[in-house]
Motif scaffolding. Structure first.
Motif, PDB file in Angstrom:
ATOM      1  N   UNK A  28       0.813  -1.205   0.000  1.00  0.00           N
ATOM      2  CA  UNK A  28       0.000   0.000   0.000  1.00  0.00           C
ATOM      3  C   UNK A  28       0.853   1.264   0.000  1.00  0.00           C
ATOM      4  N   UNK A  29       1.950   1.237   0.731  1.00  0.00           N
ATOM      5  CA  UNK A  29       2.855   2.391   0.752  1.00  0.00           C
ATOM      6  C   UNK A  29       3.424   2.656  -0.634  1.00  0.00           C
ATOM      7  N   UNK A  30       3.820   1.583  -1.319  1.00  0.00           N
ATOM      8  CA  UNK A  30       4.356   1.740  -2.666  1.00  0.00           C
ATOM      9  C   UNK A  30       3.291   2.257  -3.624  1.00  0.00           C
ATOM     10  N   UNK A  31       2.068   1.714  -3.480  1.00  0.00           N
ATOM     11  CA  UNK A  31       0.993   2.121  -4.367  1.00  0.00           C
ATOM     12  C   UNK A  31       0.612   3.581  -4.141  1.00  0.00           C
ATOM     13  N   UNK A  37       2.997  10.461  -6.455  1.00  0.00           N
ATOM     14  CA  UNK A  37       4.242  10.952  -7.028  1.00  0.00           C
ATOM     15  C   UNK A  37       5.267  11.339  -5.990  1.00  0.00           C
ATOM     16  N   UNK A  38       5.073  10.943  -4.741  1.00  0.00           N
ATOM     17  CA  UNK A  38       6.022  11.238  -3.669  1.00  0.00           C
ATOM     18  C   UNK A  38       5.832  10.221  -2.556  1.00  0.00           C
ATOM     19  N   UNK A  39       6.883   9.923  -1.809  1.00  0.00           N
ATOM     20  CA  UNK A  39       6.749   8.934  -0.726  1.00  0.00           C
ATOM     21  C   UNK A  39       5.949   9.497   0.441  1.00  0.00           C
ATOM     22  N   UNK A  40       5.170   8.643   1.064  1.00  0.00           N
ATOM     23  CA  UNK A  40       4.376   9.015   2.230  1.00  0.00           C
ATOM     24  C   UNK A  40       4.594   7.964   3.308  1.00  0.00           C
TER      25      UNK A  40
END
Length: 328
Positions: A28-31, A37-40
């Motif tokens: 889910x993090x990757x998706x 368009x940015x890491x969360x």
């Protein structure tokens, strides 16, 4: 020794009861990072659940130009919502503050959800489409944790718009007959606290997490850039405390004859761009806003009581007729 250690590690990993949950969280993090368009950085399973409702504003295909018949609302929203969210540095005083709650109410099909999406795109704000199913859980206490996760995730994604469709179903009037868990959810939502601060991830200059009220009294910290946007067909069913905290309220009525003509024109303009103007009935042309078409005026006069959604469906059914005739 190394082989035995690897086998033991593999066996323990296979026995981990949270193995599937951890794998799903990583996925889910990757998706979400790909979508935005940015890491969360997602903290825990509850933020993982809420993250599935996040929409990248760049992926929204609705603009304010596509919203017909609501020019009077768009003008006011541009001044009181869009400009403050895009230029928050100018709205830091007691008189100049960002609006924290906007309510759109009116009959079904009048463009409330469409306007909400267009606002998110115009503000370039992450859009969290919040539904009752997102935060309601059969497990006691989970709903409160999901509400807290909504605010903590919104704090990380700001500028962010929390859109609650059919807000009356989630934050309706409290009564002595409803379950205590439901009342607790409403209270938690109105008084939610989450991490916030100067840093996008919620850290102050000293690196310490700051606990800041986000929806309590609808007066968030001046450093946050989060808007709660609600839509409902039944304004009278909202809890009084919730209703009072929506500082901006817009009634989206059924369109009048001028607004119906504008909606028809925008709908056919988009259809002409997609398949070519040669496929539009000549009586409906030209489609320019200045000169209009006599056919559109005729249709607008005879569609009294139609909502914007009804008019789009009318055009859709009419557009399908020549296709069927061509196939036959």
């Amino acid at each position: 020794m190394l082989g035995s250690w690897l086998i033991l590690r593999w066996a323990l990993n296979q026995m981990d009861p949270n193995k599937n949950a951890k794998a799903m969280a990583k996925l889910r993090k990757k998706e979400l990072a790909k979508r935005l368009g940015r890491p969360v950085n997602l903290d825990g399973q509850y933020e993982d659940v809420v993250a599935q409702a996040v929409i990248n504003p760049a992926a929204i295909d609705v603009t304010l130009e596509d919203v017909g018949g609501l020019d009077h609302i768009i003008e006011d929203v541009t001044r009181n919502v869009i400009t403050p969210m895009r230029h928050p540095e100018h709205f830091r005083s007691n008189l100049l503050r960002q609006k924290r709650g906007v309510l759109l109410y009116g009959p079904p099909g009048t463009g409330k959800t469409m306007l909400a999406k267009a606002l998110a795109r115009e503000c370039n704000a992450c859009f969290i489409l919040l539904k009752s199913s997102t935060i309601l859980s059969k497990w006691y206490g989970d709903s409160n944790k999901l509400v807290a996760a909504v605010w903590s995730l919104a704090s990380k994604l700001q500028p962010c718009i929390l859109f609650i469709d059919e807000v009356d179903s989630l934050l309706g009037q409290r009564s002595h007959q409803e379950h205590e868990a439901t009342t607790a959810i409403k209270t938690e939502f109105m008084q939610a606290r989450a991490l916030g601060g100067l840093h996008p991830a919620g850290l102050g200059r000293a690196g310490r997490a700051l606990s800041l009220p986000l929806w309590e009294g609808f007066e968030t910290t001046g450093r946050s850039n989060i808007l709660v946007l609600g839509a409902t067909n039944k304004k009278d069913r909202l809890d009084d405390a919730v209703l009072r905290r929506f500082s901006l309220q817009y009634e989206v009525k059924l369109p009048n004859v001028t607004q119906r003509e504008a909606i028809l024109r925008l709908t056919l303009q988009r259809h002409a761009r997609e398949i070519g103007p040669e496929n539009i009935e000549p009586q409906l042309l030209p489609l320019g806003a200045a000169d209009g078409g006599s056919g559109l005026a005729w249709l607008a006069e005879r569609t009294d009581g139609f909502s914007g959604s009804d008019l789009v469906q009318l055009c859709s059914q009419a557009a399908a007729v020549p296709i069927q005739e061509h196939i036959e």
